[in-house]
Enzyme design. Structure first.
Site, PDB file in Angstrom:
ATOM      1  N   THR A1393       0.775  -1.327   0.036  1.00 45.23           N
ATOM      2  CA  THR A1393       0.070  -0.142  -0.009  1.00 45.23           C
ATOM      3  C   THR A1393       0.840   1.343   0.011  1.00 45.23           C
ATOM      4  OG1 THR A1393      -0.029  -0.214   2.451  1.00 45.23           O
ATOM      5  CG2 THR A1393      -1.948  -1.038   1.089  1.00 45.23           C
ATOM      6  N   CYS A1394       2.294   1.395   0.454  1.00 46.39           N
ATOM      7  CA  CYS A1394       2.946   2.540   0.699  1.00 46.39           C
ATOM      8  C   CYS A1394       3.342   2.991  -0.638  1.00 46.39           C
ATOM      9  CB  CYS A1394       3.948   2.161   1.642  1.00 46.39           C
ATOM     10  SG  CYS A1394       3.627   1.783   3.277  1.00 46.39           S
ATOM     11  N   ALA A1395       3.422   1.698  -1.773  1.00 42.51           N
ATOM     12  CA  ALA A1395       3.981   2.343  -3.021  1.00 42.51           C
ATOM     13  C   ALA A1395       2.892   2.027  -4.177  1.00 42.51           C
ATOM     14  CB  ALA A1395       5.237   1.213  -3.425  1.00 42.51           C
TER      15      ALA A1395
END
EC number: 2.3.2.26
Length: 1427
Positions: A1393-1395
Site C-alpha cells: 500500500t505504501c507504494a
C-alpha cells in the site's frame, strides 16, 4: 602537553588566556571547513589586527596538521592558574588530540609509509615469474581498493604505476595469461576509482590503446567486460581521448555478444566519448555512428537506448556548424522519424516514455539544431517526422484528458514545464524560414543591430527554395496549420518573456512566408487580433511609462510591442480587409498614440547623452547566447574543436552526472528580430516599426463601417439608460435586450473588447448589478442573458480584462527560469556581513565580525542557531577554566536599525530593506552586494512568535481601475447567471498567478504583490481549481511545507536528485495506536500532534504495516468514526436509531442535552476541524460526504436554506400555511428534536394561525441558524489551529465537499482512464493480456467494490482528486511469480500500500482473475500483514 616544538608554548605563555584561546580557536576554524547547518556556508574572517601575527603564518603555512593545533590548544587549556600543569582538558584529549578531534567530527591525520607500495610497483615490472606478477597485482589491487585518497596523493607515483600496469597489458609474453590480464585491468580501474586525477597518466602511457586491444579479439569475456568498465571510467573525465586515440569501433564490434550490463556500459562510454568531439574526429564518429543509431532505434533496453540517444545528441551539438557532416550522418529519414517519435513520447508523467525526460529534452534540442543547420534535413523531418503530431503528443502528457487531441486547454499548457514549451517553440521557429527581401522593413527588423553571417542567410534562402517543392510544401503547410492554434494559446498561458518572444517570432515568420490567401485561411477568426491587442495594450503602457522616465530599465516590453506591431503591419499589408477589425479593437489608435510619444522622445533626446542607466542588463546574457550559432558557423570546425580543447574537463557532460537541462541557445536563427544592445536602440527600432505601420495603414485607407456605428449607438443608449435612477421591469428588459443585440451585432460583427471598455458600459453595469442594484434589474438580466447570450457577454468581458490588466510579477532573479531553475534558486546564497553591537566582552572577538554566504530562503533563526553553536562551543572551553556564564540569552538582529524577527526569511528582510515606496527591487541588488546585518546579545528568553502558517502579507488594496471594474462586474454576473464555472476562468491572470507562485523566494519571504492576494480572495472564480490549490499550499501551509512542496515539484518535473534536496527532509511524527481503540486514540493524537508541522504517520499495534498505507487507513477509519449515530453530531432521518453511521449529506444537528453533553459535542466538532485540516496539510484523503450548506457558514432565516439541509422538513413547512393547525397538534419544539424547545417552555406552547409565522422562522433558525452556529464556530476554530480557515474562502462549498472526501462521484473508472494511469513493470508490459484483463475487471466493478479495491490498494477507500492518475506513487502492476510447484491460479493478488504496488499472478482467465481478486479485496481489509 607538549606539541613537539619547544618555542610555541613559550609564545602562548606571553599572551593572555582569552587572546590565546581565541587565536587558537580561530586558527582551528581556518584549518577545517565547518558547516554547522545545511543552510549556511560560512567563512569566519579574522580581524585585521591579527593579520600580521607570526604565529598565524606558522599555523596557516601547511606544515602543521590539525592534530598539532589541537595538541597546542589542549596544552594551553590544560594550564593551571600559575602555569602549565599538564592536567585538565589536556588529559581528556589524548596523546594526539583524538578527544577534541572527535568533538569536531574528524580523525587526526597519521603518517603513511610508501616503501611497501613501491616494492609492489617494482614487482609488477618483473618478467621472471608470471605467478609472482599475478600475486603482486592482486595485492596491489587490494591496497588500492582500501586506500584513502589523501594517502594516495602522498604515496602513489602515478606515472610509474600506470606505465607498469600498461606494460603488463601489452607485453606479448603475458598475452596468454588471461587471469593476470584481468587483474591488471582491475588494478587500473581501482586506481582510477581512487581518484580520476590519474586519468591523464593512464592516457599518456597508452592505457586506452591497451584496453581497446582487449576488445578486438575476445578470448575471455570477463577480461573484455573489465576492459570496458575501465574505459568507461576514463571516458567520464577524458572521453574525447578515447575517441581520438582508437575510436569506438572495438567497443561496438561484439556488442550483441555482451551481457546487458556490458552493453549499457558501451553506450555510456559512447555518450561520454562524443562530448565535444572535433572536426578531426569526424571519421571516427562516422565509423561508429551507424552502430549507435541502430541501438537507439532498435534496442528495447531503455538505459542502453537512452545512452545511444545521448551520444547522438552530443554528435549533433558538436557538428551543428557543419551541415555537410550532419547530412551524411542523418541521410536515413527513418532515424529522424524515430527521433521524432521518441520526442513525442517525452513526459515525466507519461507511461509510454521511451527515455528519460531530461535526455528527451536534449534530444529535442538536437532536433532543433538539425533543422537549423541543414535545410535538407529540415525537409526530411517535415516529410517523415509528423512534426505536428509530435508536439501535440508530447504536450498531451500534461493533459487531464486521456484521449490524444490536437487542442489543449490553457491549464494544460500552464502545467507544462517551461523548458519543454521553449524547446518546441525553438523547433517551430527554426523550421519556418523568414522573408529577407519581401519589403523594406523586413530586412531591418530581421537584422537590426545583429550580425548575420552569409551562411545564415544562404541556409534561410535554401530552406525557402526547398519548401516550395511539391513534396515538401504540403507537409510544411500541414505543420503550420497544426501549430497555429497552439501558438495562439501558448502566449496567454505564460508571462515568461523568452516564451512570448518566440511566439511572436513564429507568427512573424508564418505571416511573412505565407501568401495572402493562405493567411486568410488559417486566421479566419479574430483570435490573432485579440492576441495582438492584448500584447499592444499591455506593453504600450509599460513603454510609455518608461519613456516618461526618460529611458527604460529593460527592453522586454519594447521588444514584445515591436513584434506585435510588426505582425500588425504584415497583416494589413497582405490582407487589407483586417484593417476594420484592427480599428474596432483599438490597435491602430494605440499605435498612433505610441508614435506621438516616440516622436516627442526623439525630439527631446540629446544624441550625446549617455544612456548607461538604460543599458540592456537583463538580457545581455541572452543576447550573447543568440550570437553563439553564427560565431560557430563563421569559425566552422576550428571553433567547435577549440571549445573542447580549452575546456578543463568534460566530466560535467558525462552521462553519469546529474544532467540539468538548459534551454537551447539557437537564437541567431530563432530570434534575430529581437537583439538590440540597449533600451535606446530598442525604442529607435520601435519608432521605425510604428512609422511603417502608419504608412501602410494610410495606404489602405478603409472606409467607415455602418455596422460599427449601429452597435456603438446601442451601447451608448444602454449606458444612458443604466444611469437612470429607477426603471420598471419592462425598461430593464429593453436595456438588456439592447446590450445583447450590440454584443451579437450583425453580419457576425459585434462589439469588440476595446469598444466595450471605451463606451463606459462596464462601470454602468457594475453599478446596476452590484449589491445596491434593484432586484428587477438582476432578474431581467438573468432572463435575457440565457445560455447563449450569457457566455458571449462573459467572453467579451474576459477579453477586455485580458487586454487591460497590467499586474506586475515580482521575480527573484533577472532571468526567469523553469521549475528546475527556480528550485535551484532556493539554494542560492546571499552575502551578509554580521557586525556585533554591544559590550565587547559578551561574545568572543572571533565572532564579532563575520562574513557569511547564506541561502536566501533560510530564516534568521538559522543564523542564530549557527552563532549560538559557535558561542556555546567557546563557552564550553571556558567552562574548563570555570568561566562559563549560566545566564539565558538570545540574539537580536537588525537591518538599517529595524529589528528583524528570527522567523523572517533572509531574502525578504533584505528585499524590504532595499525597497522604496513599495516599488519592485532589482534582484541584481540583492545578489551582487554584501548586506550589513547587526546583531546583539540580549539577556532572557526570546518571546516566541505567534504561530501563523500564512506566508501572506495582507497590506494593500486593489485600486479602482478598468480591470478592477471588470472583475467586480464578473463577480456580480456570476451570481445572476447560471453558467459553467470554467466560463469565468481567466487564463491570463491564472498564468500570472502561477508564474508568481513559481518564485519560491518571493512566496517564502511574504513578498507576494497585493494583487495576487486580493484577487485570489475576492475573485477566486478567475482561477482553475488546480491553481487555487497551488496558491493554498504555497501560502497557507507554512514555511517548511512550502519548501517541501517545491522539492516535490522539482523531483516530479525534473531530476529527482535536484539541488533542493539540500534543504532537508520533512520531519515525520510516528504514532502507534490500537485498532480497537481507533476513535479515542485519534482524538488524543489530534490533541497532541494535530497542530504540529510534522507529517503524521500511523502504525497499528500487532501489525507489520508501516508508512503511507496504514496512515491512509487511519484517516479513512477515523472519518467513518466521526459519523457514528451515537455521537449525535449530525442530522439524520432515523432520529431514534443510535447504531450505525450517518449517510451522505452531513450537516450538524441542533445542540441538545445537558451542558456537559453539549461541551463534548463542541470539542468533537473542533477535533473534526483539526482532523480535516491536518489531512489537507499532510496530503491525506478523508472520507466524508458533507452537505455543501455546512461550508456556507452564514446564519440565515431564509426558508429556502432549509431545502438544501432537510428537503422533507422544507416541504412540510411550506404546507403549513394552508393546513389545519389544530389537527397537527404542533408545539414550539423542533421537529425530530423534541428536546430542543424553540421558545422557553416551548413544549407547552401550541402552534396556531396567530403564531405560525413565528414558528416557521424559529424552525428555520434552529435548523440552519442559531441551532448550528456554535458547532460551525468550533469546527472553524479547530481547523484554524492547523490552517487559517480564511484561506479556504477561495473554494466554493461544493469544492470543499469534494476536497474533504466527496469527490467519489467524480472518479473516472473507465477502461481508458485506468489503462492510461497504470504502469506495468517487472514481468508485465502495458499491452500484456493479463494487464488488459485486469483493467477490464476494474472498470466493471460496482461502486461498493470500487471503494473496497481502492482501500485494498492504497489504504483509503477514496482516490485523490484527479483519480488514478493522481496517485503518488503511481499505480504499478508487477508479476507475482509461482513458488513450490504451485500455479498462478493458486495465488491471490497482494499489494504494497505504501507504494500503490499490486502483485498480480498471470491468471489463466478473466473469470479466475475476477474471483481471486474479490477474495483478496474482502480478506485483505482491516489489517496490514505480510504477503
Amino acid at each position: 602537553m607538549s606539541s613537539g616544538k619547544p618555542d610555541e608554548p613559550h609564545e602562548l605563555a606571553n599572551e593572555s588566556e582569552d587572546d590565546g584561546l581565541a587565536r587558537l580557536s580561530q586558527q582551528y576554524q581556518r584549518s577545517r571547513s565547518v558547516s554547522a547547518y545545511d543552510v549556511l556556508d560560512t567563512e569566519v574572517q579574522q580581524e585585521e589586527s591579527d593579520s600580521d601575527d607570526p604565529m598565524n603564518e606558522r599555523l596557516e603555512g601547511g606544515e602543521e596538521g590539525d592534530s598539532e593545533i589541537l595538541q597546542r590548544l589542549a596544552g594551553f587549556l590544560g594550564r593551571g592558574p600559575n602555569g602549565p600543569s599538564g592536567e585538565g582538558l589536556a588529559a581528556l584529549l589524548g596523546a594526539n588530540g583524538e578527544g577534541l578531534a572527535g568533538f569536531f567530527g574528524f580523525e587526526a591525520r597519521g603518517e603513511v609509509r610508501g616503501s611497501a607500495l613501491n616494492l609492489l610497483i617494482d614487482g609488477i615490472a618483473r618478467r621472471d615469474d608470471s605467478y609472482l606478477i599475478l600475486e603482486t597485482l592482486n595485492e596491489l589491487s587490494e591496497k588500492l581498493l582500501m586506500m584513502n585518497n589523501l594517502v594516495a596523493e602522498r604515496t602513489i607515483p602515478a606515472n610509474r604505476l600506470t606505465k607498469n600496469i600498461v606494460d603488463v597489458l601489452t607485453d606479448p609474453l603475458l598475452m596468454e595469461e588471461l587471469e593476470l590480464q584481468l587483474v591488471a585491468c582491475r588494478c587500473l580501474q581501482n586506481l582510477l576509482d581512487l581518484s580520476t586525477d590519474y586519468v591523464p597518466a593512464v592516457v599518456a602511457n597508452s592505457g586506452i590503446e591497451a584496453l581497446q586491444a582487449k576488445l578486438l579479439e575476445i578470448s575471455y569475456i570477463d577480461l573484455a567486460e573489465q576492459a570496458l568498465q575501465t574505459l568507461e571510467v576514463i571516458s567520464r573525465v577524458d572521453g574525447r581521448a578515447v575517441m581520438r586515440r582508437t575510436g569506438l569501433g572495438a567497443c561496438f564490434q561484439y556488442l550483441d555478444f555482451f551481457t546487458i550490463h556490458a552493453q549499457r556500459r558501451v553506450l555510456t562510454l559512447a555518450a561520454n566519448a562524443t562530448v565535444r568531439v572535433g572536426v578531426r574526429d569526424y571519421s571516427k564518429v562516422q565509423e561508429v555512428f551507424p552502430a549507435i543509431a541502430r541501438v537507439a532505434a532498435e534496442y528495447e533496453d531503455v538505459p542502453a537506448a537512452e545512452k545511444a540517444w545521448l551520444a547522438i545528441s552530443n554528435i549533433v551539438h558538436a557538428y551543428q556548424g557543419h551541415p555537410d557532416h550532419l547530412e551524411l550522418l542523418f541521410a536515413d529519414p527513418r532515424l529522424l522519424a524515430k527521433m521524432c517519435s521518441v520526442v513525442a513520447a517525452m513526459s515525466p508523467k507519461k507511461r509510454s516514455a521511451q527515455i528519460s525526460y531530461t535526455v528527451s529534452l536534449k534530444l529535442l534540442q538536437s532536433l532543433s539544431l538539425l533543422v537549423a543547420s541543414s535545410p535538407q534535413i529540415a525537409c526530411l523531418v517535415l516529410q517523415h517526422g509528423d512534426t505536428g503530431s509530435m508536439i501535440f503528443s508530447a504536450l498531451n502528457g500534461y493533459s487531464e484528458n486521456t484521449q490524444a487531441e490536437k487542442m489543449f486547454s490553457l491549464d494544460t499548457l500552464m502545467s507544462t514545464p517551461k523548458e519543454l514549451v521553449l524547446g518546441f517553440l525553438n523547433f517551430i521557429c527554426l523550421v519556418i524560414p523568414f522573408n529577407q527581401t519581401a519589403q523594406e522593413l523586413s530586412p531591418l527588423v530581421g537584422t537590426f543591430l545583429h550580425k548575420q553571417s552569409a551562411a545564415y542567410l544562404e541556409r534561410n534562402a535554401a530552406r525557402r527554395e526547398l519548401y516550395t517543392r511539391t513534396d515538401t510544401w504540403p507537409c510544411f503547410r500541414a505543420f503550420v496549420d497544426d501549430i497555429y492554434a497552439l501558438l495562439i494559446d501558448i502566449y496567454p498561458a505564460t508571462v515568461d518573456f523568452s516564451t512570448r518572444r518566440r511566439v511572436l517570432v513564429a507568427f512573424i515568420r508564418i505571416f511573412e512566408v505565407l501568401s495572402p490567401s493562405e493567411i486568410t485561411t488559417i486566421s479566419s477568426d479574430a483570435t490573432i487580433v485579440s492576441l495582438l491587442a492584448s500584447v499592444i495594450i499591455k506593453s504600450k503602457s509599460s513603454v510609455v511609462e518608461e519613456i516618461a522616465r526618460r529611458g527604460a530599465r529593460t527592453v522586454n516590453d519594447t521588444l514584445l510591442l515591436t513584434g506585435a506591431l510588426y505582425i500588425t503591419e504584415i497583416l494589413i499589408d497582405k490582407v487589407p480587409s483586417v484593417v476594420e477589425v484592427f480599428e474596432r479593437d483599438g490597435l491602430l489608435q494605440d499605435a498612433e498614440g505610441l508614435l506621438s510619444c516616440l516622436d516627442a522622445f526623439s525630439e527631446d533626446d540629446d544624441p550625446d547623452q549617455s544612456h548607461s542607466a538604460g543599458e540592456y542588463d537583463d538580457e545581455d546574457e541572452d543576447i550573447e547566447d543568440e550570437d553563439i550559432e553564427d560565431e560557430e558557423h563563421e569559425h566552422e570546425g576550428e571553433h567547435s574543436e577549440n571549445l573542447g580543447e580549452d575546456s578543463e574537463s568534460d566530466s560535467s557532460h558525462s552521462s553519469e552526472s546529474n544532467f540539468i537541462y538548459t534551454p537551447p541557445t539557437l537564437d541567431a536563427d530563432v530570434a534575430p528580430q529581437f537583439a538590440p544592445s540597449n533600451a535606446k536602440q530598442a525604442l529607435g527600432v520601435l519608432h521605425l516599426v510604428c512609422t511603417a505601420l502608419g504608412k501602410t495603414y494610410r495606404a489602405v485607407q478603409p472606409s467607415a463601417s455602418t455596422t460599427k456605428l449601429e452597435h456603438m449607438r446601442l451601447l451608448q443608449d444602454v449606458v444612458r439608460t443604466l444611469s437612470s435612477p429607477e426603471l420598471a421591469r419592462i425598461g430593464w428588459t429593453k436595456v438588456w435586450v439592447d446590450l445583447r443585440q450590440a454584443l451579437q451585432g450583425s453580419n457576425n460583427v459585434g462589439v469588440s473588447s476595446y469598444e466595450l471598455i471605451s463606451s463606459g458600459v462596464i462601470d454602468a453595469m457594475a453599478r446596476a448589478l452590484g449589491p445596491s442594484g434593484s432586484r428587477n434589474c438582476a432578474e431581467c438580466f438573468s432572463e435575457v442573458f440565457d445560455s447563449e447570450a450569457g457566455p458571449l457577454l462573459v467572453g467579451k468581458l474576459q477579453d477586455a480584462l485580458t487586454r487591460s490588466e497590467s499586474f506586475e510579477v515580482i521575480s527573484s532573479d533577472s532571468k526567469e527560469g523553469s521549475i528546475a531553475s527556480c528550485s535551484i534558486a532556493m539554494t542560492k546564497q546571499v552575502a551578509l556581513e554580521l557586525a556585533f553591537e554591544g559590550d565587547g566582552e559578551e561574545i568572543p572577538s572571533v565572532l564579532r565580525n563575520l562574513s557569511l554566504q547564506v541561502q536566501a530562503i533560510a530564516t534568521f533563526q538559522s543564523i542564530e542557531q549557527f552563532l549560538r553553536g559557535k558561542i556555546d562551543f567557546l563557552d564550553r572551553l571556558q567552562d574548563v577554566m570555570g568561566e562559563m556564564s549560566s545566564d539565558q540569552w538570545h540574539l537580536q538582529f537588525e537591518i538599517n536599525g529595524e529589528v528583524i524577527p528570527v522567523e523572517t526569511a533572509i531574502y525578504g528582510a533584505i528585499y524590504k530593506s532595499l525597497q522604496n515606496d513599495g516599488e519592485a527591487v532589482d534582484p541584481h541588488q540583492i545578489w551582487s552586494k554584501m548586506h550589513l546585518v547587526t546583531f546583539r546579545k540580549v539577556l532572557g528568553v526570546a518571546t516566541p512568535a505567534p504561530m501563523d502558517r500564512s506566508l501572506l502579507n495582507d497590506e494593500g488594496e486593489l485600486e479602482d481601475s478598468t480591470p478592477v471594474s471588470i472583475l467586480r462586474l464578473l463577480g456580480s454576473i456570476r451570481t445572476h447567471l447560471r453558467a459553467p464555472a470554467a466560463l469565468f476562468v481567466n487564463w491570463k491572470l491564472s498564468a500570472k498567478l502561477k508564474r508568481q507562485l513559481d518564485e519560491p523566494l518571493v512566496v517564502a519571504s511574504g513578498l507576494l504583490p497585493h494583487w495576487c492576494i486580493q484577487i485570489a480572495r475576492q475573485f477566486p472564480f478567475l482561477f482553475p481549481l488546480e491553481t487555487r490549490l497551488y496558491f493554498l499550499k504555497s501560502t497557507s501551509f507554512g514555511y517548511s511545507r512550502m519548501l517541501q512542496l517545491w522539492q516535490s515539484r522539482a523531483s516530479e518535473d525534473t531530476d529527482p536528485a535536484s539541488a533542493t534536496s539540500q534543504l532537508g527532509a520533512q520531519h515525520k511524527q510516528k504514532v502507534r495506536i490500537k485498532r480497537e481503540q481507533m476513535f479515542p486514540s485519534a482524538l488524543k493524537v489530534l490533541a497532541l500532534y494535530g497542530a504540529h508541522p510534522s507529517v503524521l504517520e500511523i502504525e497499528f499495534s500487532d501489525e507489520v504495516g508501516t508508512g503511507l498505507g496504514p496512515t491512509l487507513e487511519f484517516y479513512a477509519e477515523v472519518s467513518k468514526e466521526f459519523t457514528r449515530r451515537e455521537l449525535k453530531l449530525w442530522r439524520c432521518e432515523d432520529f431514534d436509531v443510535s447504531e450505525g453511521y450517518v449517510g451522505p449529506g452531513l450537516f450538524p444537528a441542533p445542540l441538545t442535552g445537558l451542558e456537559a453533553e453539549i461541551s463534548v459535542k463542541l470539542k468533537q466538532f473542533a477535533m473534526l476541524g483539526k482532523f480535516i485540516a491536518k489531512s489537507l496539510l499532510d496530503g491525506r484523503i478523508v472520507d466524508f460526504r458533507f452537505n455543501p450548506a455546512f461550508f456556507r457558514l452564514t446564519r440565515t432565516t431564509d426558508l429556502d436554506a432549509v431545502k438544501e439541509v432537510d428537503p422533507q422538513l422544507w416541504r412540510s413547512l411550506l404546507q403549513l400555511s394552508g393546513a389545519n393547525l389544530e389537527d397537527l397538534s404542533l408545539s414550539f419544539t423542533l421537529p425530530g428534536y423534541f428536546d430542543y424547545p424553540l421558545r422557553e417552555n416551548g413544549s407547552a406552547i401550541d402552534v396556531g394561525p396567530a403564531n405560525i409565522d413565528c414558528y416557521i422562522a424559529a424552525v428555520v433558525d434552529a435548523t440552519v441558524g442559531v441551532g448550528v452556529e456554535k458547532q460551525l464556530r468550533a469546527f472553524v476554530k479547530g481547523f484554524s489551529e492547523v490552517i487559517p480557515y480564511e484561506s479556504m474562502h477561495m473554494f466554493t462549498p461544493e469544492e470543499k465537499v469534494n476536497l474533504f472526501g466527496g469527490s467519489g462521484e467524480l472518479e473516472d473508472w473507465s477502461f481508458e482512464a485506468i489503462r492510461s494511469a497504470v504502469k506495468a513493470a517487472h514481468g508485465y508490459t502495458s499491452d500484456h493480456p493479463t494487464v488488459i484483463n485486469f483493467v477490464l475487471v476494474l472498470s466493471e466493478l460496482d461502486p461498493a467494490l470500487r471503494r473496497n479495491f481502492v482501500q485494498f490498494l492504497t489504504g483509503s477507500p477514496m482516490l485523490p482528486l484527479g483519480g488514478f492518475k493522481a496517485l503518488k506513487p503511481e499505480f504499478t502492476i508487477v508479476l507475482k511469480h509461482n513458488e513450490d510447484g504451485l500455479g498462478p491460479d493458486d495465488y491471490l493478488p497482494s499489494v504494497m500500500t505504501c507504494a500503490n504496488y499490486l502483485k498480480l499472478p498471470n491468471y489463466s482467465s478473466v473469470g479466475v482473475m475476477r474471483e481471486r481478486m474479490l477474495v483478496a479485496i474482502n480478506e485483505g481489509l482491516g489489517a496490514f500483514l505480510l504477503s
